[in-house]
Design a protein around this motif. Sequence first.
Motif, mmCIF file in Angstrom:
data_model
loop_
_atom_site.group_PDB
_atom_site.id
_atom_site.type_symbol
_atom_site.label_atom_id
_atom_site.label_comp_id
_atom_site.label_asym_id
_atom_site.label_seq_id
_atom_site.Cartn_x
_atom_site.Cartn_y
_atom_site.Cartn_z
ATOM 1 N N TYR A 76 4.681 -0.650 -2.847
ATOM 2 C CA TYR A 76 3.870 -1.859 -2.736
ATOM 3 C C TYR A 76 2.671 -1.815 -3.684
ATOM 4 C CZ TYR A 76 6.005 -4.639 0.943
ATOM 5 O OH TYR A 76 6.849 -5.476 1.643
ATOM 6 N N ALA A 77 2.121 -0.634 -3.869
ATOM 7 C CA ALA A 77 1.023 -0.490 -4.823
ATOM 8 C C ALA A 77 1.506 -0.817 -6.234
ATOM 9 C CB ALA A 77 0.458 0.930 -4.762
ATOM 10 N N ARG A 78 2.709 -0.357 -6.558
ATOM 11 C CA ARG A 78 3.283 -0.671 -7.868
ATOM 12 C C ARG A 78 3.584 -2.168 -7.981
ATOM 13 N NH1 ARG A 78 3.473 0.254 -13.213
ATOM 14 N NH2 ARG A 78 5.550 -0.060 -14.091
ATOM 15 N N ALA A 79 4.058 -2.776 -6.886
ATOM 16 C CA ALA A 79 4.339 -4.213 -6.883
ATOM 17 C C ALA A 79 3.070 -5.013 -7.159
ATOM 18 C CB ALA A 79 4.950 -4.623 -5.543
ATOM 19 N N LEU A 80 1.968 -4.596 -6.551
ATOM 20 C CA LEU A 80 0.694 -5.268 -6.791
ATOM 21 C C LEU A 80 0.269 -5.118 -8.246
ATOM 22 C CD1 LEU A 80 -1.837 -6.755 -5.858
ATOM 23 C CD2 LEU A 80 -2.774 -4.542 -5.096
ATOM 24 N N ASP A 81 0.412 -3.915 -8.771
ATOM 25 C CA ASP A 81 0.073 -3.688 -10.180
ATOM 26 C C ASP A 81 0.901 -4.600 -11.093
ATOM 27 O OD1 ASP A 81 -1.757 -1.746 -9.510
ATOM 28 O OD2 ASP A 81 -0.381 -0.061 -9.883
ATOM 29 N N MET A 82 2.188 -4.756 -10.765
ATOM 30 C CA MET A 82 3.072 -5.555 -11.610
ATOM 31 C C MET A 82 2.724 -7.047 -11.538
ATOM 32 S SD MET A 82 4.786 -3.448 -13.278
ATOM 33 C CE MET A 82 5.598 -4.775 -14.176
#
Length: 345
Positions: A137-143
């Motif tokens: 989810y942290a990566r999803a937010l970054d993307m």
Amino acid sequence: MNALSPVTGETILDVENLSLEFSGSSGTVRALDDVSFSVKRGEILSLVGESGCGKSVTAMTIMGLLPRHGATLRGAVSLAGEDLLGASERRMRTIRGNRIGMIFQDPMTSLNPVHTIGMQIGETVRRHRGVSWQQAYARALDMLEFVRIPDAKNRLNAYPHELSGGMRQRVMIAIALACDPELLIADEPTTALDVTVQAQVLELIAELRAELGMSVILITHDLGVVAAHADRMLVMYAGRIVEQAPVEALFAHPAHGYTAGLLRSLPGMNARQRGALAEIPGAVPRLDKPMSGCSFAPRCAFRTDACEQPLPPPVAIGPNHTARCIHADAVYRAVADTDIVKVWS
């Protein structure tokens, strides 16, 4: 070439003599016929041609997404030296989304309507990176922030129907790039979007290419998109590549009758003509009929009886510029000596 282009001499994708046939009730359909090209690292390569010419089938073949039952596939496709056609389905599942990302035509049907945006991006990250849901989810937010979606944190919990068409397409780009692929395939990425949003999405792809140094295969029938964003261009017709060149060279001096006809049909190329836009006469040939000669010959202004003979190898026109036409020099000279408007008059 685009000023932001980070193109290097290194080849990331090689497609060699790719042919694809499907067997059906109406006979054998040859969807791809001896297709060969390469993509450099950091390059935006555009595949251009009318519907049914083989653009999307080429992309699906590279991705290993075509059903193998009833299909005969010949040739070779390699990604940074790794054979893709011979790879197992398990290996291709690792490559898809991880080393090769793909943006499909319609973001509304490509996204799952019952899962949130965050879950759909996160699932891709978890599958290929083996991280926890919290990390995904942290990566999803970054993307989402990376593809310039405003209020990205709240968008993580949104469903596809709650976003505009342009936002959904940005989400598709975020999913395609979530695992930092070496190659991005964008299949008509601006379909069904209004003109303003189309421009934003295309500019985003170009900017991300420059930032990440990835390669892009841009599939489109819009020559304006090609002129603005691509480094090099392949023109396809009836499953064959009929011409390929750097964008500037091909727009200035096409060397195949089909390319000349496409450029002539552009509104900007017909300033001297009044009335309806120019069109290429005739119709696309059926792919279930054998073709030994040039498949475009019945519609071509440069046709002679020699066009019915088996096709020769591509003719070199200039640096990195080839055309698969026995009259390539004549087409080139005709366009250079007059203009595209007059060639078909």
